[in-house]
Design a protein around this motif. Structure first.
Motif, PDB file in Angstrom:
ATOM      1  N   GLU A 292     -27.696  -1.156  -6.303  1.00 37.74           N
ATOM      2  CA  GLU A 292     -26.291  -0.823  -6.485  1.00 37.74           C
ATOM      3  C   GLU A 292     -25.427  -2.043  -6.185  1.00 37.74           C
ATOM      4  O   GLU A 292     -25.600  -2.722  -5.181  1.00 37.74           O
ATOM      5  CB  GLU A 292     -25.897   0.326  -5.557  1.00 37.74           C
ATOM      6  CG  GLU A 292     -24.477   0.799  -5.819  1.00 37.74           C
ATOM      7  CD  GLU A 292     -24.093   1.914  -4.865  1.00 37.74           C
ATOM      8  OE1 GLU A 292     -23.247   2.713  -5.223  1.00 37.74           O
ATOM      9  OE2 GLU A 292     -24.652   1.932  -3.767  1.00 37.74           O
ATOM     10  N   VAL A 293     -24.461  -2.304  -7.061  1.00 36.37           N
ATOM     11  CA  VAL A 293     -23.569  -3.439  -6.891  1.00 36.37           C
ATOM     12  C   VAL A 293     -22.391  -2.992  -6.039  1.00 36.37           C
ATOM     13  O   VAL A 293     -21.657  -2.071  -6.395  1.00 36.37           O
ATOM     14  CB  VAL A 293     -23.067  -3.954  -8.256  1.00 36.37           C
ATOM     15  CG1 VAL A 293     -22.173  -5.159  -8.065  1.00 36.37           C
ATOM     16  CG2 VAL A 293     -24.243  -4.308  -9.139  1.00 36.37           C
TER      17      VAL A 293
ATOM     18  N   SER B 143     -23.313 -22.394  -7.476  1.00 34.70           N
ATOM     19  CA  SER B 143     -24.475 -22.011  -6.658  1.00 34.70           C
ATOM     20  C   SER B 143     -24.299 -20.617  -6.085  1.00 34.70           C
ATOM     21  O   SER B 143     -25.233 -19.813  -6.059  1.00 34.70           O
ATOM     22  CB  SER B 143     -24.675 -23.030  -5.531  1.00 34.70           C
ATOM     23  OG  SER B 143     -24.867 -24.329  -6.049  1.00 34.70           O
ATOM     24  N   SER B 144     -23.050 -20.330  -5.615  1.00 32.84           N
ATOM     25  CA  SER B 144     -22.772 -18.995  -5.070  1.00 32.84           C
ATOM     26  C   SER B 144     -22.935 -17.932  -6.142  1.00 32.84           C
ATOM     27  O   SER B 144     -23.504 -16.867  -5.910  1.00 32.84           O
ATOM     28  CB  SER B 144     -21.358 -18.949  -4.497  1.00 32.84           C
ATOM     29  OG  SER B 144     -21.042 -17.653  -4.057  1.00 32.84           O
ATOM     30  N   PHE B 145     -22.430 -18.237  -7.348  1.00 32.51           N
ATOM     31  CA  PHE B 145     -22.567 -17.298  -8.461  1.00 32.51           C
ATOM     32  C   PHE B 145     -24.038 -17.046  -8.775  1.00 32.51           C
ATOM     33  O   PHE B 145     -24.467 -15.903  -8.985  1.00 32.51           O
ATOM     34  CB  PHE B 145     -21.830 -17.860  -9.674  1.00 32.51           C
ATOM     35  CG  PHE B 145     -21.914 -16.977 -10.887  1.00 32.51           C
ATOM     36  CD1 PHE B 145     -21.035 -15.927 -11.070  1.00 32.51           C
ATOM     37  CD2 PHE B 145     -22.883 -17.202 -11.850  1.00 32.51           C
ATOM     38  CE1 PHE B 145     -21.112 -15.125 -12.180  1.00 32.51           C
ATOM     39  CE2 PHE B 145     -22.971 -16.406 -12.968  1.00 32.51           C
ATOM     40  CZ  PHE B 145     -22.077 -15.360 -13.138  1.00 32.51           C
TER      41      PHE B 145
ATOM     42  N   ALA C   3     -16.964 -11.222  -5.118  1.00 35.82           N
ATOM     43  CA  ALA C   3     -17.467 -12.590  -5.016  1.00 35.82           C
ATOM     44  C   ALA C   3     -17.730 -13.187  -6.396  1.00 35.82           C
ATOM     45  O   ALA C   3     -17.409 -14.348  -6.662  1.00 35.82           O
ATOM     46  CB  ALA C   3     -18.751 -12.617  -4.177  1.00 35.82           C
ATOM     47  N   LEU C   4     -18.308 -12.373  -7.289  1.00 40.06           N
ATOM     48  CA  LEU C   4     -18.566 -12.863  -8.635  1.00 40.06           C
ATOM     49  C   LEU C   4     -17.280 -13.190  -9.378  1.00 40.06           C
ATOM     50  O   LEU C   4     -17.145 -14.249  -9.993  1.00 40.06           O
ATOM     51  CB  LEU C   4     -19.368 -11.822  -9.414  1.00 40.06           C
ATOM     52  CG  LEU C   4     -20.818 -11.611  -8.978  1.00 40.06           C
ATOM     53  CD1 LEU C   4     -21.429 -10.457  -9.747  1.00 40.06           C
ATOM     54  CD2 LEU C   4     -21.637 -12.866  -9.201  1.00 40.06           C
ATOM     55  N   LEU C   5     -16.299 -12.287  -9.328  1.00 35.21           N
ATOM     56  CA  LEU C   5     -15.040 -12.508 -10.035  1.00 35.21           C
ATOM     57  C   LEU C   5     -14.270 -13.680  -9.447  1.00 35.21           C
ATOM     58  O   LEU C   5     -13.703 -14.507 -10.178  1.00 35.21           O
ATOM     59  CB  LEU C   5     -14.201 -11.229  -9.986  1.00 35.21           C
ATOM     60  CG  LEU C   5     -14.767 -10.026 -10.754  1.00 35.21           C
ATOM     61  CD1 LEU C   5     -13.897  -8.803 -10.532  1.00 35.21           C
ATOM     62  CD2 LEU C   5     -14.849 -10.337 -12.243  1.00 35.21           C
ATOM     63  N   LEU C   6     -14.242 -13.772  -8.120  1.00 35.63           N
ATOM     64  CA  LEU C   6     -13.524 -14.867  -7.467  1.00 35.63           C
ATOM     65  C   LEU C   6     -14.164 -16.210  -7.807  1.00 35.63           C
ATOM     66  O   LEU C   6     -13.470 -17.195  -8.104  1.00 35.63           O
ATOM     67  CB  LEU C   6     -13.509 -14.655  -5.949  1.00 35.63           C
ATOM     68  CG  LEU C   6     -12.744 -15.680  -5.127  1.00 35.63           C
ATOM     69  CD1 LEU C   6     -11.273 -15.694  -5.528  1.00 35.63           C
ATOM     70  CD2 LEU C   6     -12.876 -15.388  -3.633  1.00 35.63           C
TER      71      LEU C   6
END
Length: 391
Positions: free
Chosen positions: A358-359, A16-18, A366-369
């Protein structure tokens, strides 16, 4: 079973976070606010004639604001009961904000009606000069009122190595045609004298807008930067000119630069604004230069005119005409087609880095984790499967 439930719960939460971060990154930019044209005739909103005096406009505004003000409009149908229809407080406030100022009122009148009751017999040149002088006086007054605040903010930003505005230009930032190659090749930094103009220096007004090492100027269809304190439109009657704002600033000791349209949101500092350490700043290079490149490219591609029959031409001239049309730009540098390709690449790059998309480092972390944790938990769940262990 408890371990499996925990793994499933964590996986669902991370998924969900992703998804939330992905939706946030891919979401479209906020819609711009409606233009002033959609609000109706400001004189009709106030209930006054176009030649009404300031006192008449003020009296009409106070009479209606006493009915529509949020603190006094206790019932939804109060406006309709007083014959105001669907008029809202915001519409009334916008009309008064525009018509109470003489400069804004003249601009509004000319844009919507072609003339203004405040200067009925003046031609366009005299009206333009009058408006520019009035705006200059107002901008000068704004700057006088900013002096103390400006000094305090400069001291704070210098002490913290925050946002220090080195240069800021507002106006028609189109390069002069004979200097277009200079902007493309980055031989030197573009300065105000290289621009078609008109352009005004707004370095100090932009610096005053910095708050706690950040600056944000909201955009929108009706949010012109000419309304900011210390700013003004240097060509008030020319609706065809595209106004832009260029800002060159230092942040954490490194030079940055950016250019945005008149109604585009400006946010600084941003990493994408940083000038490469091995390059000098480019200066104000507007997107309008691409249109000039297109025109030059069309001229370069068109066949050359036939020479007069009686004209005697040198062999070198005859050979150059036979080989094709003469280039508009110097041959030793970029051809118009190459220059157009360079400008198109720059435009695509700017579109990819549009404000608000901008990322940040936090988003990527957060995405990688989340992805890494989901993979690890899935592997652990598989390892606890008796079928996997037996194999």
């Amino acid at each position: 079973k408890p371990f499996g439930l925990i793994v499933v719960s964590w996986t669902t939460l991370l998924t969900s976070s992703f998804s939330w971060h992905l939706d946030r990154l891919m979401a479209p930019l906020p819609a711009q606010r409606g233009s002033t044209d959609s609000l109706g005739d400001y004189y009709e909103i106030l209930g006054c004639a176009r030649d009404a005096s300031y006192d008449q406009l003020k009296a009409a505004f106070h009479r209606k604001v006493g009915i529509l003000h949020p603190d006094k409009a206790t019932s939804p149908g109060k406006a309709a009961a007083h014959g105001l229809g669907d008029l809202t407080f915001n519409k009334l406030h916008d009309a008064w904000y525009c018509l109470q100022d003489e400069t804004r009122r003249i601009l509004y009148d000319i844009k919507h009606f072609g003339s203004s009751a405040l200067c009925p017999h003046a031609d366009d040149d005299s009206v333009s000069r009058k408006l520019v002088l009035k705006q200059q006086l107002k901008a000068w007054t704004d700057m006088q009122n900013m002096e103390v605040e400006l000094e305090k903010k400069l001291q704070k930003e210098k002490a913290a190595k925050g946002v220090l505005v080195m240069s800021a230009l507002y106006g028609h930032l189109l390069l002069k045609e004979d200097l277009l190659q200079v902007g493309l090749s980055r031989e030197r930094e573009i300065v105000a004298e290289d621009l078609v103009g008109p352009v005004i220096d707004v370095t100090l007004p932009v610096q005053v807008l910095v708050e706690k090492h950040k600056l944000e100027i909201p955009g929108g269809a009706s949010a012109s930067k000419a309304d900011l304190p210390g700013f003004y439109n240097p060509a008030p009657l020319d609706q065809q000119l595209e106004m832009s704002l260029y800002v060159q600033y230092e942040f954490r000791g490194r030079l940055h630069e950016t250019l945005v349209g008149d109604r585009v949101t400006l946010k600084i500092p941003q990493r994408k604004h940083a000038v490469p350490t091995d390059q000098a700043p480019r200066g104000p290079f507007s997107g309008e230069n691409t249109e000039m490149l297109l025109r030059l490219a069309r001229q370069h591609a068109s066949p050359p005119p036939d020479p007069p029959p009686a004209a005697q031409e040198s062999p070198a001239r005859t050979a150059s005409v036979a080989a094709g049309p003469l280039p508009v730009l110097p041959v030793k540098r970029l051809s118009p087609a190459q220059a157009l390709a360079v400008a198109a690449a720059e435009w695509r790059k700017q579109q990819m880095l549009v404000d608000g998309r901008e990322v940040s480092q936090r988003d990527m972390l957060a995405l990688l984790l989340g992805a890494g944790t989901a993979i690890v938990l899935t592997m652990l769940l598989e390892l606890r499967n008796p079928y996997v262990l037996s194999r």
